[in-house]
Design a protein around this motif. Structure first.
Motif, mmCIF file in Angstrom:
data_model
loop_
_atom_site.group_PDB
_atom_site.id
_atom_site.type_symbol
_atom_site.label_atom_id
_atom_site.label_comp_id
_atom_site.label_asym_id
_atom_site.label_seq_id
_atom_site.Cartn_x
_atom_site.Cartn_y
_atom_site.Cartn_z
ATOM 1 N N ASN A 81 0.849 -1.184 0.000
ATOM 2 C CA ASN A 81 0.000 0.000 0.000
ATOM 3 C C ASN A 81 0.890 1.241 0.000
ATOM 4 N N LEU A 82 1.045 1.863 -1.155
ATOM 5 C CA LEU A 82 1.931 3.015 -1.271
ATOM 6 C C LEU A 82 1.449 4.200 -0.442
ATOM 7 N N LYS A 83 0.155 4.237 -0.136
ATOM 8 C CA LYS A 83 -0.374 5.339 0.671
ATOM 9 C C LYS A 83 0.125 5.276 2.115
ATOM 10 N N GLN A 84 0.705 4.161 2.494
ATOM 11 C CA GLN A 84 1.224 4.025 3.845
ATOM 12 C C GLN A 84 2.651 4.551 3.974
ATOM 13 N N PHE A 85 3.138 5.245 2.937
ATOM 14 C CA PHE A 85 4.495 5.776 2.938
ATOM 15 C C PHE A 85 4.497 7.275 2.650
ATOM 16 N N LEU A 86 5.400 7.971 3.326
ATOM 17 C CA LEU A 86 5.714 9.347 2.962
ATOM 18 C C LEU A 86 6.844 9.289 1.946
ATOM 19 N N CYS A 87 6.621 9.869 0.778
ATOM 20 C CA CYS A 87 7.630 9.890 -0.289
ATOM 21 C C CYS A 87 8.165 11.306 -0.407
ATOM 22 N N VAL A 121 5.555 -3.279 -18.202
ATOM 23 C CA VAL A 121 4.572 -2.190 -18.229
ATOM 24 C C VAL A 121 4.920 -1.240 -17.091
ATOM 25 N N ALA A 122 4.601 0.022 -17.249
ATOM 26 C CA ALA A 122 4.929 1.017 -16.234
ATOM 27 C C ALA A 122 4.232 0.711 -14.918
ATOM 28 N N TYR A 123 4.969 0.909 -13.827
ATOM 29 C CA TYR A 123 4.386 0.823 -12.484
ATOM 30 C C TYR A 123 3.830 2.212 -12.186
ATOM 31 N N VAL A 124 2.630 2.468 -12.696
ATOM 32 C CA VAL A 124 2.061 3.815 -12.729
ATOM 33 C C VAL A 124 1.962 4.432 -11.345
ATOM 34 N N ALA A 125 1.482 3.691 -10.372
ATOM 35 C CA ALA A 125 1.263 4.247 -9.030
ATOM 36 C C ALA A 125 2.569 4.734 -8.415
ATOM 37 N N LEU A 126 3.638 3.953 -8.540
ATOM 38 C CA LEU A 126 4.924 4.347 -7.959
ATOM 39 C C LEU A 126 5.543 5.501 -8.748
ATOM 40 N N ASN A 127 5.435 5.464 -10.060
ATOM 41 C CA ASN A 127 5.962 6.567 -10.873
ATOM 42 C C ASN A 127 5.254 7.881 -10.553
ATOM 43 N N GLU A 128 3.943 7.832 -10.339
ATOM 44 C CA GLU A 128 3.198 9.038 -9.992
ATOM 45 C C GLU A 128 3.590 9.536 -8.602
ATOM 46 N N MET A 129 3.859 8.616 -7.696
ATOM 47 C CA MET A 129 4.291 8.980 -6.344
ATOM 48 C C MET A 129 5.626 9.723 -6.388
ATOM 49 N N VAL A 130 6.532 9.226 -7.200
ATOM 50 C CA VAL A 130 7.844 9.865 -7.351
ATOM 51 C C VAL A 130 7.684 11.221 -8.029
ATOM 52 N N ARG A 131 6.833 11.299 -9.027
ATOM 53 C CA ARG A 131 6.607 12.567 -9.725
ATOM 54 C C ARG A 131 6.080 13.630 -8.754
ATOM 55 N N THR A 132 5.136 13.250 -7.908
ATOM 56 C CA THR A 132 4.592 14.185 -6.922
ATOM 57 C C THR A 132 5.672 14.658 -5.963
ATOM 58 N N ALA A 133 6.561 13.748 -5.554
ATOM 59 C CA ALA A 133 7.657 14.114 -4.644
ATOM 60 C C ALA A 133 8.597 15.114 -5.309
ATOM 61 N N PHE A 134 8.902 14.931 -6.589
ATOM 62 C CA PHE A 134 9.766 15.874 -7.307
ATOM 63 C C PHE A 134 9.083 17.239 -7.446
ATOM 64 N N GLN A 135 7.790 17.231 -7.710
ATOM 65 C CA GLN A 135 7.064 18.490 -7.818
ATOM 66 C C GLN A 135 7.068 19.237 -6.492
ATOM 67 N N GLU A 136 6.909 18.517 -5.391
ATOM 68 C CA GLU A 136 6.932 19.142 -4.072
ATOM 69 C C GLU A 136 8.315 19.692 -3.757
ATOM 70 N N LEU A 137 9.384 19.000 -4.188
ATOM 71 C CA LEU A 137 10.733 19.533 -4.007
ATOM 72 C C LEU A 137 10.864 20.875 -4.715
ATOM 73 N N GLY A 138 10.337 20.964 -5.929
ATOM 74 C CA GLY A 138 10.373 22.222 -6.654
ATOM 75 C C GLY A 138 9.622 23.326 -5.927
#
Length: 387
Positions: free
Chosen positions: A43-49, A360-377
């Motif tokens: 459950n990726l929602k159980q992690f702070l990324c 195939v892309a692991y969409v949920a994890l890729n989106e989680m990482v993308r959100t973390a990069f956006q928050e860094l910005g």
């Protein structure tokens, strides 16, 4: 269902396990027809990324000769930072005009004051500060604080990591893991893979207390994945982190041509950089797929045997090693003519640059990482406005 044991180096039994469930694919692409994927039961929602800049190394060139203790003192005083690591480049003993400075956990607002701080000194500043090395990490902290969740995430990161850049071009780039800096790394697959039969090969499995490497350490870009429980990768000199700071981590170190390709040359470039550009080539995750049914029913048992071997390969080496083995197997089958003799038509694709093969892309994890990069910005932008 696939259950993958996760083990510490000195342990006699697994510390935990990560499970992957079957998910049927309904895709229009020919390469994915009649295939299913294995998806982590996590459950990726159980992690702070969280995305962070670990350190930045900059090159300072002064008008007049000086020494590195003076450079360190000026920077520490002007930026209210602990004394940074400093290296003299060229020059004479204790006298030079070029220095490399490493600043850990940097704030952009502090970095932007570097040029002004040096320019006001007797040494002066000959040119704008240049970035020579940059390390950026994605950290996964389990909200539960539990070791089991952290270990599961480490297992998922290592097995689903699939960058677009080919890691098999040079032996030194090949995926590997290392328990201590004093020991030789263990490669997931041997460099002689093309000269050996597929059924003789099985990837090695990384330990929970090892660091997984992709690409040469001293190359333009290198990736590390680790279960970060200490503040130093050298196990002979480590300080254990408090429980709340332990996390699963993937990090990239960029230098030379990698920085140039991203147009990351100055502090101003870093301040306005879109970190999501790091996805794809450096931070991309994918899921393995497997043939569901053989094209001819009489070869179903053969296909099941191939799937079993492929699942074992994925469990140890992840999607990167699985795709490599499939690529080599296809080449070998073509070379000896076994495909035609057995009546098997492979549904595999050759891996070229930028090709992720049968994954195939692991969409949920890729989106989680993308959100973390956006928050860094966004964090960088907020600090700039406060400066």
């Amino acid at each position: 269902m696939l259950s993958v044991p996760l083990t510490y180096r000195e342990a006699t039994s697994p510390a935990h396990q990560v499970e992957f469930r079957r998910e049927d694919l309904r895709r229009s692409q020919a390469r994915l027809q009649n295939r299913y994927a294995l998806v982590p039961r996590i459950n990726l929602k159980q992690f702070l990324c969280k995305a962070v800049i670990d350190f930045v190394e900059v090159e300072i060139v002064t008008k007049n000769s000086t020494n590195f203790p003076a450079i360190r003192r000026w920077i520490s005083s002007a930026l209210s930072l602990p004394s940074p690591w400093c290296e003299q480049v060229g020059g004479e003993k204790n006298s030079a005009t070029t220095f490399h400075i490493v600043i850990h956990d940097p704030r952009i607002a502090d970095l932007e004051r570097l040029d002004g701080a040096i320019a006001k000194t007797a040494a002066g500043l000959a040119q704008p500060t240049k970035i020579t090395k940059l390390e950026i990490s994605i950290d996964f902290y389990p909200h539960s604080g539990s070791e089991e969740d952290r270990l599961a995430m480490f297992g998922v990161l290592q097995r689903t990591y699939m960058p677009s850049k080919n890691v098999w071009t040079k032996n030194r780039d090949h995926p590997r893991f290392q328990w201590s800096e004093k020991e030789k790394p263990t490669f997931f697959l041997p460099s002689s893979i093309k000269r050996r039969l597929h059924h003789q090969l099985s990837p090695e499995a990384a330990f929970l207390d090892s660091t997984v490497y992709y690409w040469e350490k001293t190359g333009p870009a290198s990736i590390r994945i680790q279960n970060k429980i200490t503040n130093n990768r050298n196990k002979d000199r480590f300080i254990a982190l408090p429980q709340e700071d332990k996390r699963a981590r993937i990090e990239v170190t960029l230098t030379g041509s990698a920085l140039s390709e991203l147009k990351l040359r100055t502090i101003a470039d870093l301040a306005r950089f879109s970190f999501t550009k790091l996805q794809g080539e450096h931070f991309h995750f994918a899921l393995p797929t497997f043939v569901d049914r053989a094209r001819l029913s009489q070869y179903q048992k053969v296909q099941e045997a191939i799937n079993l071997r492929d699942r074992e390969s994925f469990a140890k080496g992840g999607v990167l090693c699985l795709e490599r083995l499939r690529d080599v197997r296809e080449e070998w089958f073509k070379r000896v003519g076994e495909l035609k003799a057995r009546g098997i038509t492979p549904s595999l694709r050759r891996m070229g640059k930028g090709d992720r093969g049968t994954t195939v892309a692991y969409v949920a994890l890729n989106e989680m990482v993308r959100t973390a990069f956006q928050e860094l910005g966004r964090r960088i932008a907020r600090r700039e406005r406060r400066s």
